[in-house]
Design an enzyme around this catalytic site. Structure first.
Site, PDB file in Angstrom:
ATOM      1  N   VAL A  55       0.824  -1.215   0.000  1.00 47.45           N
ATOM      2  CA  VAL A  55       0.000   0.000   0.000  1.00 47.45           C
ATOM      3  C   VAL A  55       0.858   1.266   0.000  1.00 47.45           C
ATOM      4  CG1 VAL A  55      -1.989  -1.134   1.091  1.00 47.45           C
ATOM      5  CG2 VAL A  55      -0.315   0.100   2.526  1.00 47.45           C
ATOM      6  N   ASN A  81      -7.211  -1.888   5.778  1.00 54.52           N
ATOM      7  CA  ASN A  81      -6.781  -2.405   7.077  1.00 54.52           C
ATOM      8  C   ASN A  81      -5.265  -2.450   7.257  1.00 54.52           C
ATOM      9  OD1 ASN A  81      -7.175  -4.282   9.568  1.00 54.52           O
ATOM     10  ND2 ASN A  81      -5.885  -5.454   8.142  1.00 54.52           N
ATOM     11  N   SER A 133      -8.189   3.263  15.059  1.00 48.57           N
ATOM     12  CA  SER A 133      -7.629   2.764  16.331  1.00 48.57           C
ATOM     13  C   SER A 133      -8.123   3.599  17.502  1.00 48.57           C
ATOM     14  CB  SER A 133      -6.099   2.830  16.287  1.00 48.57           C
ATOM     15  OG  SER A 133      -5.555   2.529  17.562  1.00 48.57           O
ATOM     16  N   TYR A 146       2.175   7.020  15.701  1.00 48.49           N
ATOM     17  CA  TYR A 146       1.076   6.094  15.365  1.00 48.49           C
ATOM     18  C   TYR A 146      -0.280   6.780  15.576  1.00 48.49           C
ATOM     19  CZ  TYR A 146      -1.907   1.942  15.481  1.00 48.49           C
ATOM     20  OH  TYR A 146      -2.907   1.022  15.239  1.00 48.49           O
ATOM     21  N   LYS A 150      -3.383   7.544  12.889  1.00 49.06           N
ATOM     22  CA  LYS A 150      -4.759   7.036  13.027  1.00 49.06           C
ATOM     23  C   LYS A 150      -5.751   8.187  13.202  1.00 49.06           C
ATOM     24  CE  LYS A 150      -4.004   2.675  12.390  1.00 49.06           C
ATOM     25  NZ  LYS A 150      -4.581   1.929  11.261  1.00 49.06           N
ATOM     26  N   THR A 178      -6.775  -2.622  22.176  1.00 52.68           N
ATOM     27  CA  THR A 178      -5.617  -3.490  21.935  1.00 52.68           C
ATOM     28  C   THR A 178      -6.119  -4.888  21.588  1.00 52.68           C
ATOM     29  OG1 THR A 178      -4.344  -2.193  23.509  1.00 52.68           O
ATOM     30  CG2 THR A 178      -3.439  -4.332  22.861  1.00 52.68           C
TER      31      THR A 178
HETATM   32  P1  NAD Z   1      -0.842  -7.596  11.751  1.00 53.92           P
HETATM   33  O1  NAD Z   1       0.586  -7.153  11.773  1.00 53.92           O
HETATM   34  O2  NAD Z   1      -1.229  -8.886  12.380  1.00 53.92           O
HETATM   35  O3  NAD Z   1      -1.397  -7.539  10.269  1.00 53.92           O
HETATM   36  C1  NAD Z   1      -1.132  -6.462   9.427  1.00 53.92           C
HETATM   37  C2  NAD Z   1      -1.031  -6.962   8.006  1.00 53.92           C
HETATM   38  O4  NAD Z   1      -0.792  -5.823   7.154  1.00 53.92           O
HETATM   39  C3  NAD Z   1       0.144  -7.926   7.791  1.00 53.92           C
HETATM   40  O5  NAD Z   1      -0.300  -9.032   7.017  1.00 53.92           O
HETATM   41  C4  NAD Z   1       1.148  -7.094   7.014  1.00 53.92           C
HETATM   42  O6  NAD Z   1       1.954  -7.874   6.136  1.00 53.92           O
HETATM   43  C5  NAD Z   1       0.229  -6.181   6.240  1.00 53.92           C
HETATM   44  N1  NAD Z   1       0.928  -4.981   5.776  1.00 53.92           N
HETATM   45  C6  NAD Z   1       1.767  -4.194   6.476  1.00 53.92           C
HETATM   46  N2  NAD Z   1       2.281  -3.237   5.690  1.00 53.92           N
HETATM   47  C7  NAD Z   1       1.729  -3.426   4.461  1.00 53.92           C
HETATM   48  C8  NAD Z   1       1.878  -2.779   3.225  1.00 53.92           C
HETATM   49  N3  NAD Z   1       2.727  -1.746   3.067  1.00 53.92           N
HETATM   50  N4  NAD Z   1       1.156  -3.206   2.167  1.00 53.92           N
HETATM   51  C9  NAD Z   1       0.338  -4.285   2.295  1.00 53.92           C
HETATM   52  N5  NAD Z   1       0.183  -4.962   3.430  1.00 53.92           N
HETATM   53  C10 NAD Z   1       0.869  -4.542   4.513  1.00 53.92           C
HETATM   54  O7  NAD Z   1      -1.628  -6.368  12.467  1.00 53.92           O
HETATM   55  P2  NAD Z   1      -3.105  -6.220  13.073  1.00 53.92           P
HETATM   56  O8  NAD Z   1      -2.945  -6.105  14.538  1.00 53.92           O
HETATM   57  O9  NAD Z   1      -4.041  -7.193  12.483  1.00 53.92           O
HETATM   58  O10 NAD Z   1      -3.427  -4.750  12.539  1.00 53.92           O
HETATM   59  C11 NAD Z   1      -4.248  -4.497  11.424  1.00 53.92           C
HETATM   60  C12 NAD Z   1      -4.739  -3.064  11.493  1.00 53.92           C
HETATM   61  O11 NAD Z   1      -5.400  -2.855  12.740  1.00 53.92           O
HETATM   62  C13 NAD Z   1      -3.642  -2.003  11.402  1.00 53.92           C
HETATM   63  O12 NAD Z   1      -4.115  -0.928  10.601  1.00 53.92           O
HETATM   64  C14 NAD Z   1      -3.499  -1.542  12.843  1.00 53.92           C
HETATM   65  O13 NAD Z   1      -3.041  -0.214  12.924  1.00 53.92           O
HETATM   66  C15 NAD Z   1      -4.912  -1.689  13.336  1.00 53.92           C
HETATM   67  N6  NAD Z   1      -5.039  -1.806  14.775  1.00 53.92           N
HETATM   68  C16 NAD Z   1      -4.448  -2.843  15.448  1.00 53.92           C
HETATM   69  C17 NAD Z   1      -4.592  -2.926  16.816  1.00 53.92           C
HETATM   70  C18 NAD Z   1      -3.975  -4.020  17.626  1.00 53.92           C
HETATM   71  O14 NAD Z   1      -3.923  -3.883  18.876  1.00 53.92           O
HETATM   72  N7  NAD Z   1      -3.510  -5.113  17.031  1.00 53.92           N
HETATM   73  C19 NAD Z   1      -5.357  -1.958  17.513  1.00 53.92           C
HETATM   74  C20 NAD Z   1      -5.952  -0.927  16.780  1.00 53.92           C
HETATM   75  C21 NAD Z   1      -5.797  -0.868  15.427  1.00 53.92           C
END
Ligand code: NAD
Length: 252
Positions: A55, A81, A133, A146, A150, A178
């Protein structure tokens, strides 16, 4: 009984892990065909269609979006996402880190949405859901960069909702607390005391535990489907009450 999303075609960025993978699987369960755009889509097994995309790279996103649209004959749902994290106060991250995180977390949404819009305009059930987030509305320590990214996703979601409502395209976002995903697993592994760190994260959530990826997926899929046809410009918190509740300390 026909599943709610039968006949609809979805694209999920970052859909190979965590929240994105849970969302992709639930979309399939509800009847949609799903393309996952990911840096490494190798873990996406059928019926998911895994496509390589970064992305952070406009051409890569456009190519993958066109491939998904061609394979399915259209796109109805886009879940923005993919995202990356950063730790530190406003003093701690270099300009390069700021550019990288804003490029992936904010411009990543812009690139995927731009590439999907021509297809979404042809859909009668067009919807975009952005993964935002708790870091957007709440001030979390050590998350300056971060949180800024967001916060931008939150405002962008509202602006996109206004711009595209009259084209029949709904835009909403979810604010997870989280969430127990590989991302948080990596953070815990890197800490000095993973068990204590996990306990602290659990305690920060009013409901006393981490959110599950399936719970966030359920919210995303709800906003993405035709049953939410009058829901646009909203943010749905999936955070165990973290953004809105003020509890008294336990035992006091
Ligand atoms: P994760 O690391 O398990 O999954 C993220 C996925 O995005 C991975 O498969 C990664 O390879 C892919 N990715 C990263 N950079 C990329 C790029 N440049 N192009 C294409 N794909 C890419 O993370 P998650 O915890 O599932 O997080 C997903 C989303 O949720 C994120 O936007 C994160 O900010 C948001 N989020 C996560 C949390 C948390 O606590 N885990 C809380 C709030 C928001």
């Amino acid at each position: 009984m026909t599943a709610e999303l039968t006949g609809l075609h979805a694209v999920v960025t970052g859909g190979a892990s965590g929240i994105g993978l849970a969302t992709s699987r639930l979309l399939v369960e509800r009847g949609a065909r799903v393309a996952v755009l990911n840096l490494d889509p190798s873990g996406c097994e059928p019926p998911l269609t895994g496509l390589h995309a970064d992305v952070g790279n406009d051409a890569s996103v456009r190519d993958a979006m066109e491939a998904a649209a061609a394979a399915f004959g259209g796109i109805d749902i886009l879940v923005n996402n993919a995202g990356i994290g950063a730790a530190g106060t406003v003093e701690d991250n270099s300009d390069e880190q700021w550019h990288t995180v804003l490029d992936i977390n904010v411009l990543g949404v812009v690139r995927a949405t731009r590439a999907a819009l021509p297809h979404l305009r042809r859909s009668t059930h067009a919807a975009i859901v952005n993964t935002c987030s708790i870091a957007a509305p709440a001030g979390l320590p050590q998350r300056a960069l971060y949180s800024a990214s967001k916060g931008a996703v939150f405002s962008l979601s509202r602006a996109m909702a206004a711009d595209h409502v009259r084209e029949g395209i709904r835009v909403n976002c979810v604010n997870p607390g989280t969430v127990d995903t590989p991302w948080i697993g990596r953070l815990l592994d890197a800490s000095d005391d993973p068990a204590a760190e996990r306990a602290a994260l659990n305690a920060r959530q009013p409901h006393g535990r981490l959110v599950t990826a399936d719970e966030v997926a359920a919210a995303i899929v709800c906003l993405a489907g035709p049953a939410a046809g009058s829901v646009t410009g909203t943010v749905l918190a999936v955070d165990g009450g973290m953004a809105g509740l003020r509890l008294r300390p336990v035992g006091i």
